[in-house]
Design a protein around this motif. Structure first.
Motif, short mmCIF file in Angstrom:
data_model
loop_
_atom_site.label_atom_id
_atom_site.label_comp_id
_atom_site.label_asym_id
_atom_site.label_seq_id
_atom_site.Cartn_x
_atom_site.Cartn_y
_atom_site.Cartn_z
N TRP A 31 0.83 -1.21 0.00
CA TRP A 31 0.00 0.00 0.00
C TRP A 31 0.87 1.27 0.00
CZ3 TRP A 31 -4.36 -1.41 4.07
CH2 TRP A 31 -5.12 -2.49 3.55
N ARG A 32 2.01 1.19 -0.64
CA ARG A 32 2.98 2.30 -0.63
C ARG A 32 2.42 3.57 -1.28
NH1 ARG A 32 5.35 -1.23 -4.39
NH2 ARG A 32 6.88 -1.87 -2.84
N ASP A 33 1.41 3.42 -2.14
CA ASP A 33 0.84 4.58 -2.82
C ASP A 33 -0.08 5.41 -1.94
OD1 ASP A 33 2.20 3.95 -5.16
OD2 ASP A 33 0.55 2.75 -5.96
N THR A 34 -0.29 4.99 -0.70
CA THR A 34 -1.19 5.70 0.21
C THR A 34 -0.77 7.16 0.39
OG1 THR A 34 -1.74 3.69 1.44
CG2 THR A 34 -2.05 5.79 2.58
N ARG A 35 -1.73 8.04 0.21
CA ARG A 35 -1.51 9.47 0.47
C ARG A 35 -2.36 9.95 1.66
NH1 ARG A 35 1.02 12.67 -3.39
NH2 ARG A 35 2.47 11.40 -4.61
N HIS A 36 -3.50 9.27 1.89
CA HIS A 36 -4.41 9.69 2.96
C HIS A 36 -4.54 8.56 3.97
CE1 HIS A 36 -6.00 11.69 -0.82
NE2 HIS A 36 -5.52 12.69 -0.11
N PHE A 37 -4.17 8.84 5.20
CA PHE A 37 -4.23 7.86 6.28
C PHE A 37 -5.35 8.27 7.23
CE2 PHE A 37 -2.91 6.61 10.61
CZ PHE A 37 -2.82 5.23 10.45
N CYS A 38 -6.46 7.53 7.21
CA CYS A 38 -7.64 7.86 8.00
C CYS A 38 -7.71 6.90 9.19
CB CYS A 38 -8.90 7.71 7.16
SG CYS A 38 -8.85 8.59 5.58
N ALA A 39 -7.41 7.42 10.37
CA ALA A 39 -7.40 6.60 11.58
C ALA A 39 -8.51 7.06 12.52
CB ALA A 39 -6.05 6.70 12.27
N ALA A 40 -9.08 6.11 13.26
CA ALA A 40 -10.25 6.42 14.07
C ALA A 40 -9.95 7.44 15.16
CB ALA A 40 -10.80 5.13 14.69
N HIS A 41 -8.89 7.21 15.90
CA HIS A 41 -8.66 8.01 17.11
C HIS A 41 -7.49 8.97 17.01
CE1 HIS A 41 -11.68 5.40 18.67
NE2 HIS A 41 -10.90 4.35 18.74
N SER A 42 -6.89 9.08 15.83
CA SER A 42 -5.76 10.01 15.72
C SER A 42 -5.84 10.87 14.46
CB SER A 42 -4.43 9.26 15.76
OG SER A 42 -4.34 8.28 14.75
#
Length: 248
Positions: free
Chosen positions: A209-220
């Protein structure tokens, strides 16, 4: 802070919501809305929508009628499922084995959210369950396990608890960082090489998943990476944790 809906492009919206521990400390939560090539929509996770965010979602989804499914990807995130089912009664609700036990009033699909059947139903998404740790921990306080989701079109990863972003540092020049859930060690299975399994899984995921630009995390919160940033950040987090996890 008011709830937000954030357009990340390619028909992917991340919704930032509130969740208060003990009714006091707001650690935040999330769900994501995705429009499929068919024109219909799915949610990742449940959240009780209110105010302007609810209005925007209802405009996007033909007053909710175009929502075909809700994929509840964390076994321990169950607080908002019942309200979500009331808001979108025509949607198919997918969850883990734990969801029907915690929220029996919702009509759950026989297909578990982590099943091959669901993955095949939504080829627009990529799914991954951590290896080496419990997906549904026997310890109710350990929430490290979840089903992670990658939406290649928007380069967005939706993750609850398993990976997090540490609090924003004062120096703006510091690149975004990632960390493993603080309870990851307690989530390890009883297999002798469980820690290695987990670290190897996370390392491979960083590459895949190296192409990830947006990291959507629940609590951070939501973190935006430059090209290659997600891969580097996750590999660094794994390298830091590996000695402790592989030598419990």
């Amino acid at each position: 802070m008011a709830d937000q809906i954030i357009n990340l492009g390619a028909e992917f919206w991340n919704i930032r919501g509130s969740f208060r521990l003990g009714g006091i400390i707001n650690i935040g939560t999330q769900c994501s809305l995705i429009q499929l090539p068919s024109g219909r929509f799915i949610f990742l996770d449940s959240y009780a929508l209110t105010g302007d965010v609810r209005k925007k979602v209802m405009v996007l989804t033909n007053n909710g009628q175009d929502v075909e499914a809700v994929l509840n990807v964390h076994p321990f995130h169950t607080v908002h499922c019942a309200q979500m089912a009331e808001d979108f009664p025509q949607a198919t609700f997918y969850g883990s084995e734990r969801h029907p036990k915690q929220v029996p009033e919702v009509q759950w699909s026989d297909d578990l959210v982590e099943s091959d059947a669901v993955a095949q139903r939504y080829p627009e998404l990529e799914f991954s369950i951590p290896k080496g740790i419990h997906y549904i921990s026997p310890n109710e306080k350990v929430h490290s396990g979840s089903l992670l989701v990658f939406h290649p079109a928007s380069q967005s990863v939706h993750v609850d608890d398993t990976f997090m972003s540490p609090p924003t540092k004062l120096l703006k020049a510091v690149l975004p960082e990632l960390m493993l859930h603080p309870m990851t060690k307690k989530a390890l299975t009883n297999e002798p090489n469980a820690g290695k399994q987990y670290c190897d899984w996370a390392t491979e995921l960083a590459h895949e998943w190296r192409d990830t630009r947006h990291f959507c995390a629940a609590h951070s919160g939501l973190v935006k990476f430059e090209a290659g940033g997600f891969e580097r950040a996750l590999l660094t987090a794994v390298d830091k944790a590996r000695p402790k996890l592989e030598n419990p």
